[in-house]
Design an enzyme around this catalytic site. Structure first.
Site, PDB file in Angstrom:
ATOM      1  N   ASP A   6      42.731  42.004  41.815  1.00  0.00           N
ATOM      2  CA  ASP A   6      41.998  41.441  40.684  1.00  0.00           C
ATOM      3  C   ASP A   6      42.338  42.183  39.387  1.00  0.00           C
ATOM      4  O   ASP A   6      42.394  43.423  39.368  1.00  0.00           O
ATOM      5  CB  ASP A   6      40.497  41.594  40.979  1.00  0.00           C
TER       6      ASP A   6
ATOM      7  N   GLU B 128      46.744  39.162  40.187  1.00  0.00           N
ATOM      8  CA  GLU B 128      46.269  38.331  39.076  1.00  0.00           C
ATOM      9  C   GLU B 128      46.851  38.918  37.797  1.00  0.00           C
ATOM     10  O   GLU B 128      46.357  39.910  37.269  1.00  0.00           O
ATOM     11  CB  GLU B 128      44.743  38.353  38.984  1.00  0.00           C
TER      12      GLU B 128
END
Ligand code: GLC
Length: 568
Positions: A227, A287
């Protein structure tokens, strides 16, 4: 037409990843399992609710593994299911080595994983590395005193004349600094106030976080989606970011994220995470909101030693169905030299069905986009519900909003609830997701766009996905073939060959709302006097096979196997 071809495709054997196969194994082309796999992102709150409390759970996911298998999914990425106060719906983790009771237990996780493995489906977890929850024991200790053991696990600074240390803004609105009254210093949070940033300069943070990944690898997970990797480091001198003209949707001054994002040290961490992943043959998906292909290239690592699968949002950010635009993105990703990753939607962005739909041909466009990203050379990551044409269901009033950014930014920013609504399983109440009140309401379209109904309809979006995924799994050219762009100047029709040794698949995508014609001479590609055998098409009439005069319906898809007497 794809009705008839379905049988042909389904009868062919699936090439699946055997659970027993060593994760490092490669095929004849040197490809690893994740290069052939189809990934599927699922939001556990919204996938399937086994205990009917209105929120999805791990046992719910387990109960749907057969569905995923039959769809053609090889790996599922589950967004955070760890203990969390749920301020950011799981992206505020308070314990990295457990399961939130609302989703089940570690035992449920092990059960889900073993059931998935039996079906050849791998589990990818979401690793929130930039920050923890403010309720994580590390932060609770950190904020307890300036001398606390975990004080320098987070980013603490003195204010400046009663003001925050500098002008940095949280991407979720307002200052990125929060004054903690107890120790009278500010802590830094790129995201919500309840998501304090970890101090990645601290080797103890690094080793604790690497340890977390090892712990899950030992438990059998096949990799992580990392993330918000861009935000791991900040300028140690805390230089102010340059202010730009105008205000953002939270009413704050616009700003260039010059000193709080994408610092070079990010790559040191990625290399270390990769070393740990390599011990277990795991895959790292990142990401990474890249601005250009040079930036994308960096995420693979100079020696291919960082992320195997950086997610390329540039593809998703193509803002209309456009042959030249998608062509440009594909070329760009290929030029980066790494293995391409293609994503059309996720839990932070308006669903592709809405972004690309024209209100008139929405299902056709959904199939067209599937025809694109599931036939490209690279790994696709689907988003749950995309395969049934799920739409956004945005809140109508501020009082309905669950995602905090939708409250801070209302009405300009409505938050991300709309793209996170329950999976639509059937046409019963709440789309068969739960018998309780679902945590988010399902859109009206569930009556027509749901799994059970679409399984009965030969021309549904779901059937198209199934046929396409089956084809993708068994066709060597689609798995391993090089990408060769065709008819580069065509403003409406995007076409390419996937060529593997003497075999080739032709993909033709009409990216316009008008009927189009396309013509191909594949001599230069090694297929003189080529003939085409239709593999899959959306054409409602007789499948076109004349390569010198191919007719395409609005947003039509045509996929064919190419052969010629003089094959090379
Ligand atoms: C990522 C997640 C998003 C989350 C944020 C903070 O961007 O995809 O949902 O809010 O990180 O963790």
């Amino acid at each position: 037409m794809f009705r008839q071809l379905a049988l042909l495709v389904l009868a062919s054997s699936f090439v699946t990843v055997s659970p027993a196969a060593p994760a490092q194994a490669v095929d004849a082309e040197g490809h690893r399992w994740w290069q052939h796999a189809v990934f599927y992102e699922l939001y556990p709150r919204s996938f399937a609710d086994s205990n009917n409390d209105g929120i999805g759970d791990l046992n719910g996911i387990t109960s749907k593994l057969d569905y995923l298998k039959q769809l053609g999914v090889d790996a599922i990425w589950i967004t955070p299911c760890f203990p969390s106060p749920q301020v950011d719906f799981g992206y505020d983790v308070s314990d990295y080595q457990n399961i939130d009771p609302m989703y089940g237990t570690l035992k449920d996780f092990d059960h889900m994983q073993s059931e998935a493995n039996q079906r050849g489906i791998k589990i990818i977890l979401d690793f929130v590395i930039n920050h923890t929850s403010d309720k994580h024991p590390w932060f609770m200790d950190s904020r307890s005193s300036r001398k606390a053991t975990h004080r320098d696990w987070y980013v603490w600074r003195d204010g400046k004349g009663g003001q925050p240390p500098n002008n940095w803004e949280s991407t979720f609105g307002h200052s990125a600094w929060e004054l903690d009254p107890k120790t009278k210093q500010y802590y830094y949070h790129y995201f919500y106030i309840q998501q304090p940033d970890l101090n990645w300069h601290n080797p103890k943070v690094q080793s604790a976080m690497f340890g977390v990944t090892r712990w899950w690898y030992k438990r059998g997970v096949a990799g992580f989606r990392l993330d918000a990797v861009d935000t791991l480091f900040e300028d140690p001198d805390l230089r102010d970011n340059p202010v730009l003209p105008g205000k953002n949707k939270y009413g704050d001054p616009n700003m260039e994220d010059k000193y709080d994002k994408k610092l070079p040290e990010v790559h040191d961490v990625l290399r270390e995470l990769r070393k740990v992943a390599d011990e277990s043959g795991a895959v790292l998906i990142g990401e990474a909101y890249t601005n250009d292909f040079d930036e994308l290239k960096q995420y693979y690592g100079e020696h291919n030693n960082e992320l195997q699968m950086p997610m390329d949002f540039m593809f998703m950010k193509v803002n209309k169905v456009s042959a030249p635009e998608f062509r440009k993105q594909i070329e760009g990703v290929n030029s980066s030299g790494g293995w391409p990753v293609y994503v059309l939607g996720n839990h932070d962005n308006v669903r592709s069905y809405v972004r690309y739909g024209d209100g008139q041909h929405d299902d056709a466009i959904a199939k067209l986009l599937a025809g694109l990203y599931l036939t490209l050379r690279g790994t696709p990551i689907m988003y749950y519900g995309e395969e049934i044409g799920m739409t956004n269901n945005d809140p109508k009033r501020k009082e309905e909003v669950k995602d905090p950014i939708g409250i801070t930014g209302w009405p300009e920013e409505k938050g991300r609830d709309g793209e996170r609504t329950p999976m639509q399983w059937n046409e019963s109440l709440n789309a068969g997701f739960t018998t309780a009140k679902p945590w988010l309401p399902v859109p009206d379209s569930y009556k027509t766009h749901n799994v059970a109904t679409e399984l009965q309809e030969p021309d549904s979006v779901l059937q198209f996905y199934k046929h396409l995924l089956a084809l993708r799994h068994q066709n060597q050219a689609l798995l391993d073939g090089e990408y060769i762009a065709l008819n580069n100047d065509d403003p409406n029709v995007l076409s390419y060959l996937r060529k593997y040794k003497g075999q080739a698949v032709l993909v033709v995508l009409n990216m316009s709302g008008q009927a189009q014609k396309a013509s191909f001479d594949l001599g230069a590609q090694g297929f003189p006097a080529a003939s085409a055998k239709t593999l899959l098409t959306t054409a409602s009439s007789e499948a076109p096979t004349d390569l010198s005069q191919l007719s395409l319906e609005p947003f039509g898809v045509y996929i064919a196997e190419i052969s010629s007497a003089a094959k090379q």
